[in-house]
Design a protein around this motif. Structure first.
Motif, PDB file in Angstrom:
ATOM      1  N   UNK A  88      22.070  -5.816 -26.891  1.00  0.00           N
ATOM      2  CA  UNK A  88      22.506  -6.163 -28.146  1.00  0.00           C
ATOM      3  C   UNK A  88      22.150  -7.480 -28.507  1.00  0.00           C
ATOM      4  N   UNK A  89      22.257  -7.960 -29.768  1.00  0.00           N
ATOM      5  CA  UNK A  89      21.660  -9.193 -30.016  1.00  0.00           C
ATOM      6  C   UNK A  89      22.704 -10.404 -29.466  1.00  0.00           C
ATOM      7  N   UNK A  90      23.681  -9.887 -29.250  1.00  0.00           N
ATOM      8  CA  UNK A  90      24.710 -11.185 -28.753  1.00  0.00           C
ATOM      9  C   UNK A  90      24.341 -11.060 -27.151  1.00  0.00           C
ATOM     10  N   UNK A  91      24.079  -9.983 -26.517  1.00  0.00           N
ATOM     11  CA  UNK A  91      23.780 -10.019 -25.024  1.00  0.00           C
ATOM     12  C   UNK A  91      22.355 -10.671 -25.129  1.00  0.00           C
ATOM     13  N   UNK A  92      21.499 -10.345 -25.696  1.00  0.00           N
ATOM     14  CA  UNK A  92      20.095 -11.112 -25.566  1.00  0.00           C
ATOM     15  C   UNK A  92      20.019 -12.558 -26.032  1.00  0.00           C
ATOM     16  N   UNK A  93      20.969 -13.140 -26.412  1.00  0.00           N
ATOM     17  CA  UNK A  93      21.262 -14.577 -26.794  1.00  0.00           C
ATOM     18  C   UNK A  93      22.064 -15.123 -25.572  1.00  0.00           C
ATOM     19  N   UNK A  94      22.402 -14.453 -24.614  1.00  0.00           N
ATOM     20  CA  UNK A  94      23.006 -15.158 -23.438  1.00  0.00           C
ATOM     21  C   UNK A  94      21.959 -15.853 -22.615  1.00  0.00           C
ATOM     22  N   UNK A  95      22.181 -17.107 -22.207  1.00  0.00           N
ATOM     23  CA  UNK A  95      21.186 -18.080 -21.529  1.00  0.00           C
ATOM     24  C   UNK A  95      20.832 -17.017 -20.171  1.00  0.00           C
ATOM     25  N   UNK A 129      17.541   0.047 -32.472  1.00  0.00           N
ATOM     26  CA  UNK A 129      18.887   0.262 -32.660  1.00  0.00           C
ATOM     27  C   UNK A 129      18.889   0.349 -34.205  1.00  0.00           C
ATOM     28  N   UNK A 130      19.919   0.004 -34.643  1.00  0.00           N
ATOM     29  CA  UNK A 130      20.495   0.216 -36.116  1.00  0.00           C
ATOM     30  C   UNK A 130      20.135  -1.386 -37.088  1.00  0.00           C
ATOM     31  N   UNK A 131      19.946  -1.183 -38.028  1.00  0.00           N
ATOM     32  CA  UNK A 131      19.600  -2.378 -38.799  1.00  0.00           C
ATOM     33  C   UNK A 131      20.766  -2.880 -39.763  1.00  0.00           C
ATOM     34  N   UNK A 132      21.370  -3.997 -39.151  1.00  0.00           N
ATOM     35  CA  UNK A 132      22.530  -4.514 -39.516  1.00  0.00           C
ATOM     36  C   UNK A 132      22.211  -5.980 -40.601  1.00  0.00           C
ATOM     37  N   UNK A 133      22.905  -6.052 -41.549  1.00  0.00           N
ATOM     38  CA  UNK A 133      22.537  -7.296 -42.475  1.00  0.00           C
ATOM     39  C   UNK A 133      21.026  -7.798 -42.396  1.00  0.00           C
ATOM     40  N   UNK A 134      20.062  -6.975 -42.560  1.00  0.00           N
ATOM     41  CA  UNK A 134      18.681  -6.886 -42.497  1.00  0.00           C
ATOM     42  C   UNK A 134      18.184  -7.117 -41.324  1.00  0.00           C
ATOM     43  N   UNK A 136      17.605  -5.821 -36.967  1.00  0.00           N
ATOM     44  CA  UNK A 136      18.138  -4.664 -35.942  1.00  0.00           C
ATOM     45  C   UNK A 136      19.128  -5.331 -35.137  1.00  0.00           C
ATOM     46  N   UNK A 137      19.947  -4.475 -34.509  1.00  0.00           N
ATOM     47  CA  UNK A 137      21.177  -4.944 -33.868  1.00  0.00           C
ATOM     48  C   UNK A 137      20.843  -5.012 -32.010  1.00  0.00           C
ATOM     49  N   UNK A 138      19.663  -4.547 -31.716  1.00  0.00           N
ATOM     50  CA  UNK A 138      19.551  -4.464 -30.325  1.00  0.00           C
ATOM     51  C   UNK A 138      17.947  -4.875 -30.164  1.00  0.00           C
ATOM     52  N   UNK A 139      17.706  -5.124 -28.795  1.00  0.00           N
ATOM     53  CA  UNK A 139      16.229  -5.595 -28.446  1.00  0.00           C
ATOM     54  C   UNK A 139      16.030  -4.517 -27.278  1.00  0.00           C
ATOM     55  N   UNK A 140      14.866  -3.874 -27.166  1.00  0.00           N
ATOM     56  CA  UNK A 140      14.557  -3.312 -25.939  1.00  0.00           C
ATOM     57  C   UNK A 140      13.549  -4.165 -25.245  1.00  0.00           C
TER      58      UNK A 140
END
Length: 148
Positions: A88-95, A129-134, A136-140
């Protein structure tokens, strides 16, 4: 490089622009084939939703071969896929995840660092994933290790 939001910039342009069709090396990380981690990104689709260069990135599986051809020398560097993750975008922001994607140097704000295992690694990344607020909500993310 990094954009003003301190995230990897993705070249974009108008519909039909060649930037949608190409993969891009993250210049803040290691060079493909060097000891450390090189990261290459590409678009999953264009603004109209048409598939682009990394549209099937998440179809790769462990053991698949990735060839990187250096444009200046035509040298090919062979990598073998180790694993594929969807974050998820949140997970992919984890250091910790960022360090795995880009290597320790770029995350710490320093130059690229050799990999702790002394090997050459390649990370491929795209949005899925899905587009949320313009956006994508995930990264492969595909992780691979040099084999030659």
């Amino acid at each position: 490089g990094l954009n003003s939001d301190n995230v990897m910039g993705a070249p974009k342009g108008p519909i039909g622009d060649p930037s949608w069709h190409a993969a891009y090396w993250y210049r803040g990380g290691g060079r493909p084939g060097s000891v450390g981690t090189a990261t290459i990104a590409g678009h999953v689709n264009d603004p109209l939703g048409n598939p682009e260069i990394f549209a099937h990135l998440d179809d790769l599986k462990p053991g698949d071969v990735i060839l990187i051809r250096l444009r200046q020398t035509s040298v090919e560097i062979r990598f073998i896929v180790d694993e594929i993750n969807i974050y998820s975008t949140a997970e992919s922001s984890d250091p910790a995840v960022l360090t795995q994607i880009f290597g320790a140097g770029p995350v710490a704000g320093t130059d690229p660092q050799p990999a702790p295992d002394g090997l050459s690694h390649l990370t491929l990344i795209t949005c899925v994933g899905y587009i949320v607020n313009g956006e994508f909500d995930h990264h492969a993310v595909v992780y691979a290790t040099r084999s030659n």
